[in-house]
Design a protein around this motif. Structure first.
Motif, PDB file in Angstrom:
ATOM      1  N   ILE A  47      13.251  33.799  38.078  1.00 36.04           N
ATOM      2  CA  ILE A  47      14.245  32.987  38.783  1.00 36.04           C
ATOM      3  C   ILE A  47      13.592  31.633  39.020  1.00 36.04           C
ATOM      4  O   ILE A  47      12.642  31.516  39.796  1.00 36.04           O
ATOM      5  N   ILE A  48      14.078  30.625  38.316  1.00 36.72           N
ATOM      6  CA  ILE A  48      13.404  29.317  38.303  1.00 36.72           C
ATOM      7  C   ILE A  48      14.012  28.393  39.347  1.00 36.72           C
ATOM      8  O   ILE A  48      15.237  28.265  39.439  1.00 36.72           O
ATOM      9  N   GLY A  49      13.160  27.758  40.106  1.00 36.75           N
ATOM     10  CA  GLY A  49      13.637  26.780  41.083  1.00 36.75           C
ATOM     11  C   GLY A  49      12.705  26.659  42.267  1.00 36.75           C
ATOM     12  O   GLY A  49      12.015  27.616  42.627  1.00 36.75           O
ATOM     13  N   GLU A  50      12.703  25.468  42.851  1.00 36.90           N
ATOM     14  CA  GLU A  50      11.887  25.218  44.041  1.00 36.90           C
ATOM     15  C   GLU A  50      12.750  24.755  45.217  1.00 36.90           C
ATOM     16  O   GLU A  50      12.231  24.388  46.261  1.00 36.90           O
ATOM     17  N   SER A  51      14.062  24.755  45.014  1.00 39.40           N
ATOM     18  CA  SER A  51      14.962  24.338  46.091  1.00 39.40           C
ATOM     19  C   SER A  51      14.925  25.362  47.217  1.00 39.40           C
ATOM     20  O   SER A  51      14.541  26.525  47.020  1.00 39.40           O
ATOM     21  N   LYS A  52      15.337  24.925  48.398  1.00 37.76           N
ATOM     22  CA  LYS A  52      15.337  25.812  49.565  1.00 37.76           C
ATOM     23  C   LYS A  52      16.205  27.040  49.320  1.00 37.76           C
ATOM     24  O   LYS A  52      15.835  28.170  49.672  1.00 37.76           O
ATOM     25  N   ALA A  53      17.368  26.840  48.671  1.00 37.12           N
ATOM     26  CA  ALA A  53      18.297  27.949  48.428  1.00 37.12           C
ATOM     27  C   ALA A  53      17.659  29.025  47.550  1.00 37.12           C
ATOM     28  O   ALA A  53      17.796  30.222  47.814  1.00 37.12           O
ATOM     29  N   ILE A  54      16.945  28.607  46.497  1.00 39.25           N
ATOM     30  CA  ILE A  54      16.317  29.565  45.588  1.00 39.25           C
ATOM     31  C   ILE A  54      15.143  30.266  46.269  1.00 39.25           C
ATOM     32  O   ILE A  54      14.943  31.478  46.094  1.00 39.25           O
ATOM     33  N   GLU A  55      14.381  29.541  47.062  1.00 37.90           N
ATOM     34  CA  GLU A  55      13.275  30.167  47.798  1.00 37.90           C
ATOM     35  C   GLU A  55      13.808  31.234  48.758  1.00 37.90           C
ATOM     36  O   GLU A  55      13.207  32.296  48.921  1.00 37.90           O
ATOM     37  N   GLU A  56      14.946  30.961  49.377  1.00 38.13           N
ATOM     38  CA  GLU A  56      15.559  31.938  50.298  1.00 38.13           C
ATOM     39  C   GLU A  56      16.011  33.180  49.545  1.00 38.13           C
ATOM     40  O   GLU A  56      15.883  34.308  50.036  1.00 38.13           O
TER      41      GLU A  56
ATOM     42  N   LYS B 151      17.683  19.576  42.308  1.00 36.57           N
ATOM     43  CA  LYS B 151      16.222  19.509  42.214  1.00 36.57           C
ATOM     44  C   LYS B 151      15.696  20.481  41.158  1.00 36.57           C
ATOM     45  O   LYS B 151      14.645  20.248  40.544  1.00 36.57           O
ATOM     46  N   ASP B 152      16.423  21.596  40.946  1.00 36.30           N
ATOM     47  CA  ASP B 152      15.959  22.636  40.031  1.00 36.30           C
ATOM     48  C   ASP B 152      16.320  22.371  38.571  1.00 36.30           C
ATOM     49  O   ASP B 152      15.803  23.044  37.676  1.00 36.30           O
ATOM     50  N   ILE B 153      17.224  21.419  38.314  1.00 38.94           N
ATOM     51  CA  ILE B 153      17.733  21.211  36.956  1.00 38.94           C
ATOM     52  C   ILE B 153      16.627  20.891  35.948  1.00 38.94           C
ATOM     53  O   ILE B 153      16.558  21.514  34.879  1.00 38.94           O
ATOM     54  N   PRO B 154      15.702  19.936  36.235  1.00 40.89           N
ATOM     55  CA  PRO B 154      14.632  19.668  35.264  1.00 40.89           C
ATOM     56  C   PRO B 154      13.758  20.888  34.976  1.00 40.89           C
ATOM     57  O   PRO B 154      13.364  21.126  33.833  1.00 40.89           O
ATOM     58  N   LEU B 155      13.461  21.681  36.015  1.00 41.73           N
ATOM     59  CA  LEU B 155      12.631  22.880  35.834  1.00 41.73           C
ATOM     60  C   LEU B 155      13.331  23.891  34.923  1.00 41.73           C
ATOM     61  O   LEU B 155      12.713  24.476  34.032  1.00 41.73           O
TER      62      LEU B 155
ATOM     63  N   GLY C  84      15.383  11.594  30.049  1.00 41.36           N
ATOM     64  CA  GLY C  84      16.267  12.649  29.544  1.00 41.36           C
ATOM     65  C   GLY C  84      16.526  13.707  30.603  1.00 41.36           C
ATOM     66  O   GLY C  84      17.655  14.164  30.799  1.00 41.36           O
ATOM     67  N   LEU C  85      15.462  14.096  31.313  1.00 41.07           N
ATOM     68  CA  LEU C  85      15.603  15.083  32.399  1.00 41.07           C
ATOM     69  C   LEU C  85      16.449  14.513  33.536  1.00 41.07           C
ATOM     70  O   LEU C  85      17.279  15.228  34.122  1.00 41.07           O
ATOM     71  N   LYS C  86      16.263  13.240  33.855  1.00 40.00           N
ATOM     72  CA  LYS C  86      17.065  12.615  34.924  1.00 40.00           C
ATOM     73  C   LYS C  86      18.537  12.571  34.536  1.00 40.00           C
ATOM     74  O   LYS C  86      19.418  12.766  35.380  1.00 40.00           O
ATOM     75  N   ALA C  87      18.809  12.330  33.240  1.00 37.04           N
ATOM     76  CA  ALA C  87      20.200  12.297  32.762  1.00 37.04           C
ATOM     77  C   ALA C  87      20.850  13.670  32.926  1.00 37.04           C
ATOM     78  O   ALA C  87      22.025  13.773  33.309  1.00 37.04           O
ATOM     79  N   LEU C  88      20.098  14.729  32.649  1.00 36.93           N
ATOM     80  CA  LEU C  88      20.627  16.082  32.854  1.00 36.93           C
ATOM     81  C   LEU C  88      20.885  16.350  34.332  1.00 36.93           C
ATOM     82  O   LEU C  88      21.866  16.980  34.705  1.00 36.93           O
ATOM     83  N   GLN C  89      19.996  15.837  35.170  1.00 37.07           N
ATOM     84  CA  GLN C  89      20.093  16.057  36.613  1.00 37.07           C
ATOM     85  C   GLN C  89      21.347  15.413  37.201  1.00 37.07           C
ATOM     86  O   GLN C  89      21.886  15.881  38.202  1.00 37.07           O
ATOM     87  N   GLN C  90      21.824  14.356  36.573  1.00 38.89           N
ATOM     88  CA  GLN C  90      22.980  13.620  37.105  1.00 38.89           C
ATOM     89  C   GLN C  90      24.313  14.228  36.675  1.00 38.89           C
ATOM     90  O   GLN C  90      25.362  13.827  37.163  1.00 38.89           O
ATOM     91  N   LYS C  91      24.279  15.195  35.766  1.00 43.02           N
ATOM     92  CA  LYS C  91      25.535  15.794  35.297  1.00 43.02           C
ATOM     93  C   LYS C  91      25.997  16.890  36.255  1.00 43.02           C
ATOM     94  O   LYS C  91      25.209  17.443  37.023  1.00 43.02           O
ATOM     95  N   GLU C  92      27.262  17.236  36.179  1.00 44.78           N
ATOM     96  CA  GLU C  92      27.860  18.126  37.175  1.00 44.78           C
ATOM     97  C   GLU C  92      27.595  19.604  36.893  1.00 44.78           C
ATOM     98  O   GLU C  92      27.474  20.408  37.797  1.00 44.78           O
TER      99      GLU C  92
END
Length: 457
Positions: free
Chosen positions: A143-152, A319-323, A348-356
């Motif tokens: 389970i990939i991610g460092e956001s608070k929601a994923i850590e929870e 925050k998790d999108i690039p990972l 390129g990663l920032k462009a992905l992060q900005q998509k919905e």
């Protein structure tokens, strides 16, 4: 090549017992070592591999129970058979709780002793085989991610997995609900048992009962042989009821009975079959709203939602999108050498992060694969992302542009309809039945429109 002998360690402070057991076991063609104390046993095990241990409870210095506790603390998994000349039920129960395989009184009955040895070694061999098989199987995706929601969510899995409680996992399509369910199973005491999945939305309601509970030969037209259902297949493990909100009320009633009584009956049969199954359920619907509309049973809801876990959409954890994108690309590299030289640039990663990412992680995974294939160089840049994924960003102004470019009303309507259908199919991971229900048309009409517009996954 001769088969390797099982190595048995006898630990007892009485020399006569050590010698007797060694003689009996060597006669049965086992390799036997013997030591006189708990500490000597621990020292011996550090330097030697053993398959089974006999351990006396009453010994000078470190006694048998203390030695057993130390073995388990140090992570040794071989079976231990406790022996004692002063056996009581209390001691036997305590030893079993601490992980002892069996308990024998001195002097041990020869047949009883040899049966205990054979059974313990058989169990040890099965565990070794299972570990070998498990190593060869594909590992469960992290389970990939460092956001608070994923850590929870990760913390919740650690707390919930060791229990037998039922879990309801909610969230939009493509957020990773199945992955959460798999990790709950993997970290549970049932991990050696099966993990069986049923997509309740993908199976027609008239066939779902047979899928879940099985059927007897001749139960209905086409039932040419007996079939074992998913509940029986999951016995001793976990049953994942995906999209349980799409289950018919009739099937819900039968699932409720199975959960209440741990008993199922195959379609067309009379036999009551006991099953030991942990239910993990998931849905993209608001079940409390479905209850108020009469589409879902409230009593079943309370049965399956002892522990609720909500998986957030990707737009709420950007925050998790690039990972996730980099992990998806790494998976592609491991499967296909043609991706080996491809990488993401920072923009390129920032462009992905900005998509919905309305289709969430699943949509992002598909997009990364497309980007890797269509990238003009070895780097996926912002320009690559914008060019390759522009068709996914249909907004009101795009329809306005389409209206400016198209004078024929029928052409405009059909182009817009095609774009809408593709978008909805992506949201529902190309589940045609679910998409049809979501947008309010019959499944047969959905197939006709896909054929008309040449829509393929």
């Amino acid at each position: 090549m001769s088969e390797k002998k099982a190595h048995i360690l006898v630990t007892d402070d009485e020399k006569s017992i050590r010698n007797t057991l060694k003689e009996i076991l060597e006669f049965e063609d086992y390799l036997v070592s013997a030591v006189e104390s708990g500490q000597a046993a621990l020292d011996f095990i550090e330097k030697n591999d053993i398959d089974l241990m006999f351990l006396d409870i009453k010994m000078q210095g470190m006694d048998g129970l203390e030695t057993l506790e130390k073995l388990r603390e140090d992570g040794y998994g071989f079976p231990v058979i406790m022996i004692s000349g002063h056996g009581t039920i209390e001691i036997a129960v305590e030893a079993t709780k601490m992980g002892a395989y069996d308990f024998l009184e001195k002097p041990p009955d020869l047949n009883r002793l040899l049966i205990a040895v054979r059974n313990a070694l058989s169990q040890q061999n099965l565990q070794k085989e299972y570990k070998q098989i498990k190593k060869k199987l594909p590992k469960i995706q992290e389970i990939i991610g460092e956001s608070k929601a994923i850590e929870e969510i990760k913390t919740m899995i650690e707390k919930v997995a060791p229990t037998h409680s039922r879990v309801l996992i909610t969230g939009e399509n493509g957020t990773g609900k199945e992955l959460v369910a798999r990790w709950i199973h993997e970290k549970s005491p049932r991990s050696a048992g099966p993990f069986v999945e049923v997509n309740c939305a993908a199976i027609p309601s008239d066939l779902l009962e047979s899928e879940l509970f099985g059927h007897e030969k001749g139960a209905f037209t086409g039932a040419s042989e007996q079939r074992i259902g998913k509940f029986e297949q999951a016995d001793g493990g976990s049953l994942f009821l995906d999209e349980i909100g799409d289950m018919s009320l009739e099937a819900q009633a039968k699932v409720l009975r199975a959960l209440q009584e741990s008993i199922i009956t195959r379609v067309g049969g009379n036999e009551s079959i006991k099953v030991d199954v942990r239910i993990l359920a998931a849905t993209n619907k608001d079940l409390e709203e479905e209850i108020s509309e009469g589409n879902f049973r409230e009593d079943l809801f309370h049965r399956i939602s002892v522990i609720p876990i909500e998986v957030p959409p990707l737009r709420e954890r950007q925050k998790d999108i690039p990972l996730i994108a980099q992990a998806c690309l790494q998976n592609l590299k491991e499967r296909d050498i043609s991706f080996s030289s491809i990488s993401f640039s920072n923009d390129g990663l920032k462009a992905l992060q900005q998509k919905e990412w309305s289709g969430n992680v699943r949509e992002l995974q598909n997009a990364v694969e497309r980007l890797g294939i269509l990238a003009t160089g070895e780097e996926i840049t912002e320009e690559t992302v914008q060019n390759v994924l522009k068709s996914r960003d249909l907004k009101a102004e795009d329809l306005g542009n389409l209206a400016d470019e198209t004078e024929d009303f029928q052409d405009f309507k059909e182009t817009a309809e095609r774009l809408f259908l593709v978008k909805q199919l992506e949201k529902n991971d190309w589940n045609i039945s679910q998409t049809a229900e979501t947008i309010g048309i019959q499944r047969s009409h959905m197939y006709n429109k896909m054929k008309k517009y040449n829509i393929e996954r």
